[in-house]
Design an enzyme around this catalytic site. Structure first.
Site, PDB file in Angstrom:
ATOM      1  N   LEU A  46       0.814  -1.211   0.051  1.00  0.00           N
ATOM      2  CA  LEU A  46       0.271   0.158   0.072  1.00  0.00           C
ATOM      3  C   LEU A  46       0.786   1.343  -0.084  1.00  0.00           C
ATOM      4  CD1 LEU A  46      -2.538  -1.040   2.566  1.00  0.00           C
ATOM      5  CD2 LEU A  46      -2.507  -1.642   0.280  1.00  0.00           C
ATOM      6  N   ALA A  47       0.961   2.083  -1.189  1.00  0.00           N
ATOM      7  CA  ALA A  47       1.756   3.088  -1.169  1.00  0.00           C
ATOM      8  C   ALA A  47       0.914   4.274  -1.990  1.00  0.00           C
ATOM      9  CB  ALA A  47       2.983   2.724  -2.102  1.00  0.00           C
ATOM     10  N   ALA A  48      -0.272   4.633  -1.467  1.00  0.00           N
ATOM     11  CA  ALA A  48      -0.872   5.625  -2.224  1.00  0.00           C
ATOM     12  C   ALA A  48      -1.050   7.026  -1.376  1.00  0.00           C
ATOM     13  CB  ALA A  48      -2.619   5.188  -2.367  1.00  0.00           C
ATOM     14  N   ARG A  86       1.241  15.562   5.376  1.00  0.00           N
ATOM     15  CA  ARG A  86       1.907  16.034   6.607  1.00  0.00           C
ATOM     16  C   ARG A  86       3.346  15.992   6.536  1.00  0.00           C
ATOM     17  NH1 ARG A  86      -1.036  12.232  10.917  1.00  0.00           N
ATOM     18  NH2 ARG A  86      -1.273  11.048   9.140  1.00  0.00           N
ATOM     19  N   ASN A  98      -1.687  -3.855  16.593  1.00  0.00           N
ATOM     20  CA  ASN A  98      -1.637  -4.304  14.922  1.00  0.00           C
ATOM     21  C   ASN A  98      -0.564  -3.679  14.297  1.00  0.00           C
ATOM     22  OD1 ASN A  98      -2.310  -5.040  12.436  1.00  0.00           O
ATOM     23  ND2 ASN A  98      -4.228  -3.683  12.111  1.00  0.00           N
ATOM     24  N   ASN A 133      54.399  12.398 -11.653  1.00  0.00           N
ATOM     25  CA  ASN A 133      54.348  13.423 -10.495  1.00  0.00           C
ATOM     26  C   ASN A 133      53.707  14.604 -11.194  1.00  0.00           C
ATOM     27  OD1 ASN A 133      55.611  14.614  -7.699  1.00  0.00           O
ATOM     28  ND2 ASN A 133      55.866  16.189  -9.259  1.00  0.00           N
TER      29      ASN A 133
END
Length: 461
Positions: free
Chosen positions: A9-11, A16, A170, A377
């Site tokens: 679930l990444a919606a 905030r 939970n 060098n």
């Protein structure tokens, strides 16, 4: 495991967070939270993944680079509604099990996922909730247990005094039998104060159908942690940072102090290496044994061999071999390879170049798009002039060459083995092996010039 799948679930839109990117792309130790979750799934041998996106779906899909399935939750109507969007995907895995988890819970680890699945299958559960015990469980849904498993999940706002004393909460991660989940998704309602479809309601629906519901209590209570704002995101970073530093210490890495030290989870460090304050290690950086890294050093996607010292160095997508000493105030840009026994000093920049063994680039020098041999060098102030405003060209410097101070090597140009350039030269033609290139005009003194200039300046005052 091929019959099993996961729905992430990444919606969340990250309001905030006050971020222009979705919440799951906010980073913990330079790694998006979604990447942590995907990595845990894959480490648990779950390769069939579906990501539920929402606002900012284009950003999430760009991050996934087409490697995983996605479905869009165009309206934010709860966790149950998010899983509903993946129904067609779930039907492809009928007869198996599905893990549903949150894309903003980066500490859900592979061990917990696998152990919960073992309990889930052994107990023949329709749903197994991954839980954790907290000393202060405020804000989380409480797990109600009975003799046969769990009787339900009660949210804090709905819990009575006795239920509020329950410490098992939970995590928001569940194993379901895929067929059972599909059967009850259709029965979810939004008849609640929020007008949302809650995934937690599936537990009661399954129990009402006579199905078994169980819980697996994770050994690591951090699996429940997520981020809803910048403060909690910072707290996740601190937890992850401390955990990673402790793991490196257990493997023999020394920290004089951990002040300002931040190490990404993908970084590898050999035993006996010392990490000094202000060091940041990102990406797929690998450091060998007995090195000293820092202070104030940043390495990203960089390999470092054994017995190397990097002091106040920034290096990106580069390779540094063993027994090298670099810094302070040195910049290695992508494509740089620094071979063994090289010494690079202060205010030196190397870009897309190979520096051969034993070469010294002491200070105030730019080496770009160059192939440098052994035991060369570089005098102070040397510049490889690699860009004509349109195209870039390479410089080649042979073994044992000596580049005089303030030399400009205008590419494409080759300095042969054992060749020298005189200080102050601008070299535009190849220098043969063993030759000295002098490319500067003959000095001419203008008598009285400075006195006239001084008089002119005084007149303007």
């Amino acid at each position: 495991m091929q019959d099993n799948c996961a729905v992430i679930l990444a919606a969340g839109d990250g309001k905030r967070m006050k971020s222009k990117k979705p919440k799951v792309l906010c980073e913990v130790l330079f790694t998006p939270m979604l990447a942590w979750v995907i990595a845990s799934c894959e480490q648990a041998e779950l390769t069939n993944l579906c990501v539920v996106t929402g606002n900012g779906a284009d950003q999430v899909e760009a991050f996934l680079e087409g490697n995983y399935r996605t479905v869009l939750q165009s309206e934010r109507r709860g966790t149950g509604h998010a899983v509903m969007m993946a129904r067609e995907y779930l039907r492809e895995f009928a007869g198996g099990n599905v893990l549903v988890l949150c894309g903003d819970a980066p500490f859900m680890d592979a061990g917990t996922i696998q152990s919960a699945l073992e309990v889930h299958t052994r107990q023949n559960n329709a749903v197994t909730v991954i839980t954790a015990e907290l000393d202060e469980p405020g804000g989380y849904g409480r797990i109600l247990r009975n003799d046969s498993g769990i009787a339900g999940i009660v949210e804090q706002k709905d819990a009575d005094e006795d239920q509020l004393l329950i410490r098992e909460v939970n995590s928001g991660t569940y194993w379901f039998k895929t067929d059972d989940l599909l059967a009850v998704l259709e029965e979810l309602t939004c008849d609640n104060a929020q007008g949302e479809y809650y995934l937690t309601d599936t537990v009661a629906l399954l129990l009402n159908k006579g199905k078994k519901a169980g819980a697996y209590c994770a050994d690591n209570s951090d699996v429940i942690l997520g981020a809803n704002d910048r403060k909690t995101l910072c707290e996740l970073n601190e937890i992850a940072r401390d955990r990673i530093l402790e793991a490196h210490m257990a493997n023999g890495v020394e920290f004089v102090t951990t002040d300002g030290v931040v190490i990404a989870p993908s970084v590898q460090i050999g035993a006996g290496t010392t990490i000094l304050p202000g060091t940041i290690l990102r990406g797929y950086t690998e450091i060998g044994e007995n090195c000293v890294i820092g202070p104030n050093t940043l390495l990203e996607d960089t390999f470092v061999g054994d017995d190397t010292v990097l002091n106040a160095v920034q290096a990106y997508q580069s390779k540094v071999h063993s027994q090298v000493k670099i810094g302070p105030f040195t910049h290695l840009r992508p494509g740089s390879e620094i071979k063994s026994h090289v010494k690079i000093g202060d205010f030196v920049e190397v870009k897309n170049s190979v520096i051969g063994e034993g070469t010294a680039v002491a200070h105030l020098t730019y080496v770009g798009d160059s192939d440098v041999g052994k035991n060369v060098n570089f005098g102070c102030g040397t510049v490889t002039v690699n860009y004509d405003g349109v195209n870039k060209f390479r410089t080649q410097i042979g073994d044992d060459a000596f580049i005089g101070c303030n030399t400009n090597l205008v590419a494409p140009v080759k300095v042969g083995n054992g060749a020298y350039t005189a200080a102050g030269s601008t070299v535009t033609k190849d220098v043969p092996d063993g030759a000295l290139a002098i490319a500067r005009s003959k000095q001419e003194n203008k008598e009285g010039f400075a006195e006239r200039k001084l008089r002119d300046r005084k007149k303007k005052v």
